[in-house]
Design a protein around this motif. Structure first.
Motif, PDB file in Angstrom:
ATOM      1  N   THR A   7       0.823  -1.207   0.000  1.00 61.69           N
ATOM      2  CA  THR A   7       0.000   0.000   0.000  1.00 61.69           C
ATOM      3  C   THR A   7       0.862   1.264   0.000  1.00 61.69           C
ATOM      4  N   GLU A   8       1.913   1.267   0.814  1.00 64.18           N
ATOM      5  CA  GLU A   8       2.809   2.424   0.864  1.00 64.18           C
ATOM      6  C   GLU A   8       3.470   2.659  -0.494  1.00 64.18           C
ATOM      7  N   CYS A   9       3.913   1.583  -1.125  1.00 67.58           N
ATOM      8  CA  CYS A   9       4.533   1.690  -2.444  1.00 67.58           C
ATOM      9  C   CYS A   9       3.540   2.223  -3.480  1.00 67.58           C
ATOM     10  N   MET A  10       2.322   1.701  -3.463  1.00 68.26           N
ATOM     11  CA  MET A  10       1.316   2.129  -4.428  1.00 68.26           C
ATOM     12  C   MET A  10       0.947   3.593  -4.223  1.00 68.26           C
ATOM     13  N   HIS A  11       0.898   4.045  -2.986  1.00 63.60           N
ATOM     14  CA  HIS A  11       0.601   5.452  -2.716  1.00 63.60           C
ATOM     15  C   HIS A  11       1.674   6.357  -3.333  1.00 63.60           C
ATOM     16  N   LYS A  12       2.936   5.930  -3.257  1.00 64.81           N
ATOM     17  CA  LYS A  12       4.030   6.709  -3.842  1.00 64.81           C
ATOM     18  C   LYS A  12       3.903   6.748  -5.364  1.00 64.81           C
ATOM     19  N   ILE A  13       3.574   5.600  -5.957  1.00 67.87           N
ATOM     20  CA  ILE A  13       3.390   5.534  -7.412  1.00 67.87           C
ATOM     21  C   ILE A  13       2.212   6.409  -7.830  1.00 67.87           C
ATOM     22  N   GLN A  14       1.102   6.294  -7.104  1.00 69.43           N
ATOM     23  CA  GLN A  14      -0.076   7.101  -7.409  1.00 69.43           C
ATOM     24  C   GLN A  14       0.226   8.592  -7.309  1.00 69.43           C
ATOM     25  N   ALA A  15       1.023   8.987  -6.330  1.00 72.48           N
ATOM     26  CA  ALA A  15       1.344  10.404  -6.140  1.00 72.48           C
ATOM     27  C   ALA A  15       2.069  10.959  -7.366  1.00 72.48           C
ATOM     28  N   VAL A  16       3.000  10.164  -7.919  1.00 69.65           N
ATOM     29  CA  VAL A  16       3.720  10.592  -9.117  1.00 69.65           C
ATOM     30  C   VAL A  16       2.772  10.714 -10.304  1.00 69.65           C
ATOM     31  N   VAL A  17       1.935   9.678 -10.482  1.00 71.21           N
ATOM     32  CA  VAL A  17       0.991   9.674 -11.609  1.00 71.21           C
ATOM     33  C   VAL A  17      -0.007  10.823 -11.482  1.00 71.21           C
ATOM     34  N   GLU A  18      -0.522  11.043 -10.289  1.00 71.11           N
ATOM     35  CA  GLU A  18      -1.517  12.102 -10.080  1.00 71.11           C
ATOM     36  C   GLU A  18      -0.921  13.486 -10.301  1.00 71.11           C
ATOM     37  N   LYS A  19       0.330  13.682  -9.900  1.00 71.80           N
ATOM     38  CA  LYS A  19       0.995  14.972 -10.106  1.00 71.80           C
ATOM     39  C   LYS A  19       1.141  15.261 -11.597  1.00 71.80           C
ATOM     40  N   ILE A  20       1.628  14.268 -12.339  1.00 71.96           N
ATOM     41  CA  ILE A  20       1.782  14.442 -13.784  1.00 71.96           C
ATOM     42  C   ILE A  20       0.424  14.630 -14.440  1.00 71.96           C
ATOM     43  N   ASP A  21      -0.551  13.853 -14.000  1.00 74.16           N
ATOM     44  CA  ASP A  21      -1.906  13.932 -14.552  1.00 74.16           C
ATOM     45  C   ASP A  21      -2.486  15.336 -14.368  1.00 74.16           C
ATOM     46  N   THR A  22      -2.341  15.881 -13.170  1.00 75.61           N
ATOM     47  CA  THR A  22      -2.871  17.218 -12.878  1.00 75.61           C
ATOM     48  C   THR A  22      -2.239  18.276 -13.772  1.00 75.61           C
ATOM     49  N   GLU A  23      -0.917  18.191 -13.930  1.00 75.31           N
ATOM     50  CA  GLU A  23      -0.215  19.181 -14.740  1.00 75.31           C
ATOM     51  C   GLU A  23      -0.518  19.011 -16.226  1.00 75.31           C
ATOM     52  N   MET A  24      -0.687  17.756 -16.660  1.00 75.85           N
ATOM     53  CA  MET A  24      -1.029  17.512 -18.064  1.00 75.85           C
ATOM     54  C   MET A  24      -2.436  18.032 -18.355  1.00 75.85           C
ATOM     55  N   LYS A  25      -3.331  17.857 -17.423  1.00 73.11           N
ATOM     56  CA  LYS A  25      -4.707  18.323 -17.597  1.00 73.11           C
ATOM     57  C   LYS A  25      -4.751  19.840 -17.744  1.00 73.11           C
ATOM     58  N   GLU A  26      -3.862  20.521 -17.022  1.00 74.39           N
ATOM     59  CA  GLU A  26      -3.803  21.987 -17.091  1.00 74.39           C
ATOM     60  C   GLU A  26      -3.239  22.456 -18.427  1.00 74.39           C
ATOM     61  N   LYS A  27      -2.334  21.694 -19.018  1.00 81.20           N
ATOM     62  CA  LYS A  27      -1.643  22.128 -20.230  1.00 81.20           C
ATOM     63  C   LYS A  27      -2.324  21.679 -21.515  1.00 81.20           C
ATOM     64  N   LEU A  28      -3.153  20.649 -21.442  1.00 82.23           N
ATOM     65  CA  LEU A  28      -3.784  20.114 -22.648  1.00 82.23           C
ATOM     66  C   LEU A  28      -5.174  20.709 -22.867  1.00 82.23           C
ATOM     67  N   ASP A  29      -5.525  20.818 -24.132  1.00 79.95           N
ATOM     68  CA  ASP A  29      -6.893  21.184 -24.479  1.00 79.95           C
ATOM     69  C   ASP A  29      -7.838  20.132 -23.904  1.00 79.95           C
ATOM     70  N   PRO A  30      -8.989  20.525 -23.335  1.00 74.31           N
ATOM     71  CA  PRO A  30      -9.914  19.551 -22.727  1.00 74.31           C
ATOM     72  C   PRO A  30     -10.282  18.386 -23.633  1.00 74.31           C
ATOM     73  N   ALA A  31     -10.481  18.672 -24.910  1.00 75.57           N
ATOM     74  CA  ALA A  31     -10.841  17.604 -25.849  1.00 75.57           C
ATOM     75  C   ALA A  31      -9.690  16.612 -26.010  1.00 75.57           C
ATOM     76  N   LEU A  32      -8.458  17.127 -26.046  1.00 73.32           N
ATOM     77  CA  LEU A  32      -7.296  16.254 -26.188  1.00 73.32           C
ATOM     78  C   LEU A  32      -7.077  15.451 -24.907  1.00 73.32           C
ATOM     79  N   TYR A  33      -7.295  16.093 -23.769  1.00 72.06           N
ATOM     80  CA  TYR A  33      -7.142  15.378 -22.495  1.00 72.06           C
ATOM     81  C   TYR A  33      -8.148  14.235 -22.403  1.00 72.06           C
ATOM     82  N   GLU A  34      -9.349  14.461 -22.903  1.00 70.54           N
ATOM     83  CA  GLU A  34     -10.362  13.397 -22.898  1.00 70.54           C
ATOM     84  C   GLU A  34      -9.930  12.245 -23.790  1.00 70.54           C
TER      85      GLU A  34
END
Length: 220
Positions: A69-96
């Motif tokens: 669980t601890e390992c997965m939380h660390k992996i999720q944190a990395v993915v979620e950080k990148i996901d959040t920043e990608m969502k901000e930079k991409l056009d909504p249609a492209l993000y979808e």
């Protein structure tokens, strides 16, 4: 055992309990292995520095679940950080499109540019990996929540912690619970645990394999 004279089905119940215990152990080992494969891919393509995790056969189920669980939380944190920043930079249609994995070559190039702005680099492999991880993010969340639930279980009068200590230890624990009712309760709880743990584990393992295959295809 005297109890077996009164409850002749008890030996069969014990064998079934041991089988289910082994099944949980096997699933745990496979999940740890799949997670280490994901770690290798993320370390290589996203410059992460995750350490491999190991199943400790001398530890309890709770302790091993905590490691996962601890390992997965660390992996999720990395993915979620990148996901959040990608969502901000991409056009909504492209993000979808990214979320649905319905990307054209042009879409993939645009996502690669956004990833470079987020991470400072973007290879075909890293872009494919981020795309797949964002798309499969629900799978990471699902296996994590499943491990939390499994780790918190106290299965009837038979300690699930002995799962990792070998058949002899399991039998010794079971022999202290000789009544038919206790064995039946333990079997029911093991079955309920497996009904949730097994499909989540297999889905998680399949998706890690899928990510690996796609990355390998991109690198050819």
């Amino acid at each position: 055992m005297w109890s077996d004279l009164f409850y002749p089905d008890n030996p069969k119940r014990r064998e079934e309990l041991i089988r289910k215990s082994q099944e949980i152990k096997d699933l745990m080992q496979s999940n740890f292995y799949a997670t280490n494969q994901l770690i290798d891919v993320m370390n290589e393509h996203l410059s992460c520095s995750f350490q491999h995790i190991e199943l400790d056969k001398a530890a309890s189920l709770q302790e091993n679940c905590d490691v996962m669980t601890e390992c997965m939380h660390k992996i999720q944190a990395v993915v979620e950080k990148i996901d959040t920043e990608m969502k901000e930079k991409l056009d909504p249609a492209l993000y979808e499109k990214l979320q649905n994995l319905s990307l054209s070559t042009t879409d993939f190039q645009l996502i690669s540019k956004a990833l470079k702005a987020v991470c400072g680099f973007a290879t075909e492999g890293s872009t494919a990996l981020v795309t797949l991880l964002i798309n499969k993010g629900v799978i990471l969340a699902k296996i994590t929540s499943t491990f939390v639930k499994i780790g918190a279980l106290t299965l009837a009068s038979v300690a699930l912690g002995v799962v990792f200590m070998g058949v002899d230890m399991i039998v010794e624990a079971i022999l202290g619970s000789v009544e038919r009712r206790q064995l039946e309760e333990a079997l029911k709880e093991y079955e309920e645990a497996l009904n949730e743990f097994k499909p989540a584990s297999l889905e998680y393992q399949r998706n890690i394999t899928y990510v690996q295959v796609k990355i390998e295809e991109m690198n050819k």
